[in-house]
Scaffold this motif. Sequence first.
Motif, PDB file in Angstrom:
ATOM      1  N   THR A  12       1.088  -1.209  -0.408  1.00  0.00           N
ATOM      2  CA  THR A  12      -0.157  -0.215   0.337  1.00  0.00           C
ATOM      3  C   THR A  12       1.244   0.895   0.277  1.00  0.00           C
ATOM      4  N   THR A  13       0.624   1.848  -0.722  1.00  0.00           N
ATOM      5  CA  THR A  13       1.557   3.351  -0.865  1.00  0.00           C
ATOM      6  C   THR A  13       1.296   4.126   0.276  1.00  0.00           C
ATOM      7  N   MET A  14       2.355   4.894   0.446  1.00  0.00           N
ATOM      8  CA  MET A  14       1.999   5.951   1.551  1.00  0.00           C
ATOM      9  C   MET A  14       0.685   7.207   1.506  1.00  0.00           C
ATOM     10  N   GLU A  15       1.390   7.695   0.413  1.00  0.00           N
ATOM     11  CA  GLU A  15      -0.077   8.371  -0.235  1.00  0.00           C
ATOM     12  C   GLU A  15      -1.880   7.773  -0.127  1.00  0.00           C
ATOM     13  N   PHE A  16      -2.276   6.672  -0.284  1.00  0.00           N
ATOM     14  CA  PHE A  16      -2.977   6.118   0.156  1.00  0.00           C
ATOM     15  C   PHE A  16      -3.296   6.110   1.450  1.00  0.00           C
ATOM     16  N   VAL A  17      -2.227   5.593   2.306  1.00  0.00           N
ATOM     17  CA  VAL A  17      -2.700   5.456   3.687  1.00  0.00           C
ATOM     18  C   VAL A  17      -2.613   6.852   4.063  1.00  0.00           C
ATOM     19  N   VAL A  18      -2.372   8.122   3.628  1.00  0.00           N
ATOM     20  CA  VAL A  18      -2.409   9.425   4.020  1.00  0.00           C
ATOM     21  C   VAL A  18      -4.360  10.019   3.355  1.00  0.00           C
ATOM     22  N   GLU A  19      -4.497   9.384   2.155  1.00  0.00           N
ATOM     23  CA  GLU A  19      -5.478  10.084   1.926  1.00  0.00           C
ATOM     24  C   GLU A  19      -6.863   9.365   2.647  1.00  0.00           C
ATOM     25  N   ILE A  20      -6.430   7.994   2.824  1.00  0.00           N
ATOM     26  CA  ILE A  20      -7.737   7.275   4.137  1.00  0.00           C
ATOM     27  C   ILE A  20      -8.001   7.833   5.420  1.00  0.00           C
ATOM     28  N   LEU A  21      -6.861   8.475   6.007  1.00  0.00           N
ATOM     29  CA  LEU A  21      -6.401   9.296   7.552  1.00  0.00           C
ATOM     30  C   LEU A  21      -7.197  10.154   6.976  1.00  0.00           C
ATOM     31  N   ILE A  22      -7.120  10.723   6.168  1.00  0.00           N
ATOM     32  CA  ILE A  22      -7.078  12.133   5.534  1.00  0.00           C
ATOM     33  C   ILE A  22      -9.279  11.401   5.632  1.00  0.00           C
ATOM     34  N   ASN A  23     -10.034  11.230   4.404  1.00  0.00           N
ATOM     35  CA  ASN A  23     -11.028  11.010   4.302  1.00  0.00           C
ATOM     36  C   ASN A  23     -12.035  10.279   4.766  1.00  0.00           C
ATOM     37  N   LEU A  29      -4.022  17.163   6.878  1.00  0.00           N
ATOM     38  CA  LEU A  29      -3.182  16.523   6.411  1.00  0.00           C
ATOM     39  C   LEU A  29      -1.757  16.411   6.873  1.00  0.00           C
ATOM     40  N   GLU A  30      -1.410  17.516   7.517  1.00  0.00           N
ATOM     41  CA  GLU A  30       0.367  17.266   8.869  1.00  0.00           C
ATOM     42  C   GLU A  30      -0.762  15.844   9.741  1.00  0.00           C
ATOM     43  N   LYS A  31      -1.664  15.682  10.496  1.00  0.00           N
ATOM     44  CA  LYS A  31      -1.709  14.718  11.053  1.00  0.00           C
ATOM     45  C   LYS A  31      -2.024  13.682  11.106  1.00  0.00           C
ATOM     46  N   ALA A  32      -2.295  13.278   9.215  1.00  0.00           N
ATOM     47  CA  ALA A  32      -2.246  12.541   8.579  1.00  0.00           C
ATOM     48  C   ALA A  32      -0.912  12.172   8.315  1.00  0.00           C
ATOM     49  N   THR A  33       0.231  12.158   7.545  1.00  0.00           N
ATOM     50  CA  THR A  33       1.178  12.488   7.046  1.00  0.00           C
ATOM     51  C   THR A  33       2.017  11.903   8.547  1.00  0.00           C
ATOM     52  N   GLY A  43       4.704   0.078  12.672  1.00  0.00           N
ATOM     53  CA  GLY A  43       3.737  -1.662  12.420  1.00  0.00           C
ATOM     54  C   GLY A  43       2.746  -1.594  12.006  1.00  0.00           C
ATOM     55  N   LYS A  44       2.148  -0.538  13.314  1.00  0.00           N
ATOM     56  CA  LYS A  44       0.066  -0.008  13.534  1.00  0.00           C
ATOM     57  C   LYS A  44       0.224   1.506  13.521  1.00  0.00           C
ATOM     58  N   GLU A  45      -0.765   1.638  13.851  1.00  0.00           N
ATOM     59  CA  GLU A  45      -1.237   3.375  14.699  1.00  0.00           C
ATOM     60  C   GLU A  45      -2.003   3.078  14.712  1.00  0.00           C
ATOM     61  N   ILE A  46      -3.718   3.521  15.968  1.00  0.00           N
ATOM     62  CA  ILE A  46      -4.851   3.443  15.871  1.00  0.00           C
ATOM     63  C   ILE A  46      -5.203   5.189  15.595  1.00  0.00           C
ATOM     64  N   CYS A  47      -6.191   4.603  14.920  1.00  0.00           N
ATOM     65  CA  CYS A  47      -6.618   5.500  14.072  1.00  0.00           C
ATOM     66  C   CYS A  47      -7.653   6.505  15.042  1.00  0.00           C
ATOM     67  N   GLY A  48      -8.425   6.006  15.321  1.00  0.00           N
ATOM     68  CA  GLY A  48      -9.061   6.582  16.133  1.00  0.00           C
ATOM     69  C   GLY A  48     -10.495   5.745  17.169  1.00  0.00           C
ATOM     70  N   VAL A  59     -13.497   0.520   9.760  1.00  0.00           N
ATOM     71  CA  VAL A  59     -12.678  -0.522   9.230  1.00  0.00           C
ATOM     72  C   VAL A  59     -13.548  -1.084   7.686  1.00  0.00           C
ATOM     73  N   GLU A  60     -14.524  -2.040   7.503  1.00  0.00           N
ATOM     74  CA  GLU A  60     -15.768  -2.437   6.204  1.00  0.00           C
ATOM     75  C   GLU A  60     -15.069  -0.885   5.254  1.00  0.00           C
ATOM     76  N   THR A  61     -14.500   0.359   5.566  1.00  0.00           N
ATOM     77  CA  THR A  61     -14.582   1.084   4.334  1.00  0.00           C
ATOM     78  C   THR A  61     -13.476   1.695   4.692  1.00  0.00           C
ATOM     79  N   VAL A  62     -12.222   1.425   4.945  1.00  0.00           N
ATOM     80  CA  VAL A  62     -11.206   0.697   4.994  1.00  0.00           C
ATOM     81  C   VAL A  62     -10.768   0.442   3.502  1.00  0.00           C
ATOM     82  N   HIS A  63     -11.280  -1.107   4.528  1.00  0.00           N
ATOM     83  CA  HIS A  63     -10.730  -2.218   3.155  1.00  0.00           C
ATOM     84  C   HIS A  63     -11.725  -1.971   1.707  1.00  0.00           C
TER      85      HIS A  63
END
Length: 80
Positions: A12-23, A29-33, A43-48, A59-63
């Motif tokens: 998974t690209t870093m750009e896509f992960v940032v996009e997921i964290l924002i959307n 953008l700063e926090k997502a980066t 290896g992992k991060e709590i997103c909320g 979880v379903e939306t991310v997948h």
Amino acid sequence: MYKVILHNDDYTTMEFVVEILINVFGKSLEKATKMMLNIHSKGKEICGIYPLQIAETKVETVHNLANNKGFPLKSTMEKE
């Protein structure tokens, strides 16, 4: 309440992960980066932290978004 976690993978690209964290998680953008770099290095991060039904939906939306782009991005949830 449930923690929603994103996990690192080698595809998974870093750009896509940032996009997921924002959307999906509403991060700036700063926090997502910063969060993406933590996922990449640790290896992992709590997103909320959300009630059960919202956590399941996140979880379903991310997948779904990851599958549509051909990425194996993994999201899990665990009870707080």
